[in-house]
Write an enzyme that holds these catalytic residues in place. Structure first.
Site, PDB file in Angstrom:
ATOM      1  N   ASP A   1       0.743  -1.264  -0.124  1.00 33.39           N
ATOM      2  CA  ASP A   1       0.136   0.031  -0.056  1.00 33.39           C
ATOM      3  C   ASP A   1       0.762   1.134  -0.224  1.00 33.39           C
ATOM      4  O   ASP A   1       2.107   1.069   0.288  1.00 33.39           O
ATOM      5  CB  ASP A   1      -0.836  -0.073   1.113  1.00 33.39           C
ATOM      6  CG  ASP A   1      -1.909   1.100   1.013  1.00 33.39           C
ATOM      7  OD1 ASP A   1      -2.518   1.354   0.011  1.00 33.39           O
ATOM      8  OD2 ASP A   1      -2.142   1.816   2.255  1.00 33.39           O
ATOM      9  N   SER A   2       0.313   2.182  -0.332  1.00 31.74           N
ATOM     10  CA  SER A   2       1.048   3.622  -0.436  1.00 31.74           C
ATOM     11  C   SER A   2       1.224   4.125   1.003  1.00 31.74           C
ATOM     12  O   SER A   2       2.256   4.948   1.044  1.00 31.74           O
ATOM     13  CB  SER A   2       0.314   4.891  -1.272  1.00 31.74           C
ATOM     14  OG  SER A   2      -0.884   4.846  -0.650  1.00 31.74           O
TER      15      SER A   2
ATOM     16  N   TYR B   1      -0.164   8.861  -2.988  1.00 32.99           N
ATOM     17  CA  TYR B   1      -0.110   8.555  -4.366  1.00 32.99           C
ATOM     18  C   TYR B   1      -0.882   9.114  -5.178  1.00 32.99           C
ATOM     19  O   TYR B   1      -0.868   9.430  -6.552  1.00 32.99           O
ATOM     20  CB  TYR B   1      -0.176   7.118  -4.715  1.00 32.99           C
ATOM     21  CG  TYR B   1       1.141   6.109  -4.279  1.00 32.99           C
ATOM     22  CD1 TYR B   1       2.072   6.517  -3.443  1.00 32.99           C
ATOM     23  CD2 TYR B   1       1.145   4.829  -4.587  1.00 32.99           C
ATOM     24  CE1 TYR B   1       3.356   5.737  -3.234  1.00 32.99           C
ATOM     25  CE2 TYR B   1       2.224   3.964  -4.598  1.00 32.99           C
ATOM     26  CZ  TYR B   1       3.249   4.429  -3.637  1.00 32.99           C
ATOM     27  OH  TYR B   1       4.259   3.757  -3.316  1.00 32.99           O
TER      28      TYR B   1
ATOM     29  N   CYS C   1      -3.959  -1.159  -2.842  1.00 31.82           N
ATOM     30  CA  CYS C   1      -3.959   0.354  -3.011  1.00 31.82           C
ATOM     31  C   CYS C   1      -4.661   0.537  -4.336  1.00 31.82           C
ATOM     32  O   CYS C   1      -4.365  -0.070  -5.233  1.00 31.82           O
ATOM     33  CB  CYS C   1      -2.737   0.958  -3.042  1.00 31.82           C
ATOM     34  SG  CYS C   1      -2.643   2.591  -3.574  1.00 31.82           S
TER      35      CYS C   1
ATOM     36  N   CYS D   1     -10.733   3.208  -1.947  1.00 36.59           N
ATOM     37  CA  CYS D   1      -9.225   3.846  -1.390  1.00 36.59           C
ATOM     38  C   CYS D   1      -9.091   2.988  -0.180  1.00 36.59           C
ATOM     39  O   CYS D   1     -10.249   2.867   0.839  1.00 36.59           O
ATOM     40  CB  CYS D   1      -9.312   5.304  -1.275  1.00 36.59           C
ATOM     41  SG  CYS D   1      -7.805   5.683  -0.478  1.00 36.59           S
ATOM     42  N   THR D   2      -8.050   2.153   0.034  1.00 33.38           N
ATOM     43  CA  THR D   2      -8.071   1.261   1.256  1.00 33.38           C
ATOM     44  C   THR D   2      -8.143   2.162   2.534  1.00 33.38           C
ATOM     45  O   THR D   2      -8.671   1.671   3.489  1.00 33.38           O
ATOM     46  CB  THR D   2      -6.732   0.717   1.160  1.00 33.38           C
ATOM     47  OG1 THR D   2      -5.616   1.562   0.719  1.00 33.38           O
ATOM     48  CG2 THR D   2      -6.729  -0.429   0.176  1.00 33.38           C
TER      49      THR D   2
HETATM   50  N1  DGL Z   1      -4.374   3.781  -0.457  1.00 34.06           N
HETATM   51  C1  DGL Z   1      -4.546   4.437  -1.909  1.00 34.06           C
HETATM   52  C2  DGL Z   1      -5.769   4.167  -2.338  1.00 34.06           C
HETATM   53  O1  DGL Z   1      -6.370   3.032  -2.106  1.00 34.06           O
HETATM   54  C3  DGL Z   1      -4.725   5.751  -1.423  1.00 34.06           C
HETATM   55  C4  DGL Z   1      -3.841   6.688  -0.814  1.00 34.06           C
HETATM   56  C5  DGL Z   1      -2.882   7.528  -1.431  1.00 34.06           C
HETATM   57  O2  DGL Z   1      -3.387   8.440  -2.136  1.00 34.06           O
HETATM   58  O3  DGL Z   1      -1.734   7.206  -1.648  1.00 34.06           O
HETATM   59  O4  DGL Z   1      -5.960   4.469  -3.608  1.00 34.06           O
END
Ligand code: DGL
Length: 264
Positions: free
Chosen positions: A7-8, A39, A70, A187-188
């Site tokens: 994940d980010s 991200y 993510c 989004c997670t």
């Molecule tokens: N965890 C990312 C997702 O599920 C979003 C967070 C980010 O912008 O890094 O889209």
């Protein structure tokens, strides 16, 4: 071998927690790119390179398969990683994303109009619509709304602030006669809001949260791909690696993984 989660940031830990609860016997490895989160506003190339670095790290840590937990990275990199990176560098490993499992659940739930919150990148990728279209699903419409302000709030633990933003957007549609019957938390990080939203809206809308969907889908995947399942070790370990570590993360991780984790 282990199951890896990418994940980010820390959001994917919610998905890992839930998967590990359903399948506690396996060994799990988590990679959170806390140095580069969010991200959501980065370029496609940047997201691809950052994700590739993380996935590579997880493969080097002996993961047989990696779940890109993510949405932004799934939307922008999954196909390319599967088509270019895997065959060249890790032909026997697997990479899974989180978008198709949600689309399958939405179709199964027979929703007509689904509101989706996601990052700017996920929305502009059009990936959710694409996967819906591939399944010839013409009865379901998705309205995708970019909510970039939520990730920083949730990473900082400001649940109330994030909730207020999300509920205002839902109420606008419900009260304005928009007629939504489903909500995708695309989004997670947003899965953290699922319980509160369900308490408020359960009777009016179906809420699709990856913390609930991914464990079920991963279980089904392993049942189907017994050659992968057979490679998985059963030591019950959870290891967390963050590209940037601050002490404030420790409590968060300890709560999410119920104190059962090691950190590099
Ligand atoms: N965890 C990312 C997702 O599920 C979003 C967070 C980010 O912008 O890094 O889209």
């Amino acid at each position: 071998m282990k199951i890896g989660f990418f994940d980010s940031g820390l959001g994917g830990l919610v998905v890992l927690k839930s998967v590990a609860k359903h399948m506690p016997e396996y060994d799990y490895e988590y990679y959170g790119d806390t140095k580069h989160v969010p991200y959501g506003d980065r370029s496609e190339e940047e997201i691809y390179n950052l994700t590739k670095t993380g996935v590579k790290h997880l493969f080097e840590r002996d993961c047989a398969l990696v779940v890109i937990a993510c949405n932004t990275a799934s939307a922008e990199t999954l196909r390319r990683l599967q088509d270019e990176f895997l065959p060249e560098e890790y032909p026997t490993r697997k990479i899974l994303g989180v978008i198709i499992p949600v689309i399958e659940e939405v179709i199964e739930g027979e929703c007509k109009k689904v509101l989706m919150f996601a990052t700017q990148r996920t929305v502009s990728s059009g990936k959710y619509h694409l996967e819906l279209g591939k399944r010839n699903e013409i009865h379901t419409k998705i309205e995708a709304v970019a909510t970039p302000e939520l990730v920083p709030l949730l990473e900082a633990g400001n649940m109330a602030g994030a909730n207020a933003i999300v509920q205002a957007l839902i109420d606008e549609r419900l009260l304005g006669g928009g007629g939504i019957d489903g909500l995708i938390l695309g989004c997670t990080h947003y899965t953290l809001l699922a319980d509160t939203l369900r308490n408020t809206y359960a009777e009016k809308i179906q809420i699709f949260s990856q913390a609930e969907i991914i464990p079920k889908k991963l279980y089904e995947y392993l049942m189907k791909h017994t050659e992968i399942k057979a490679k998985l070790s059963r030591g019950g370990s959870r290891n967390v690696f963050l590209t940037e570590h601050t002490e404030s993360y420790d409590t968060h991780i300890a709560i999410l993984l119920e104190g059962r984790f090691m950190q590099e």
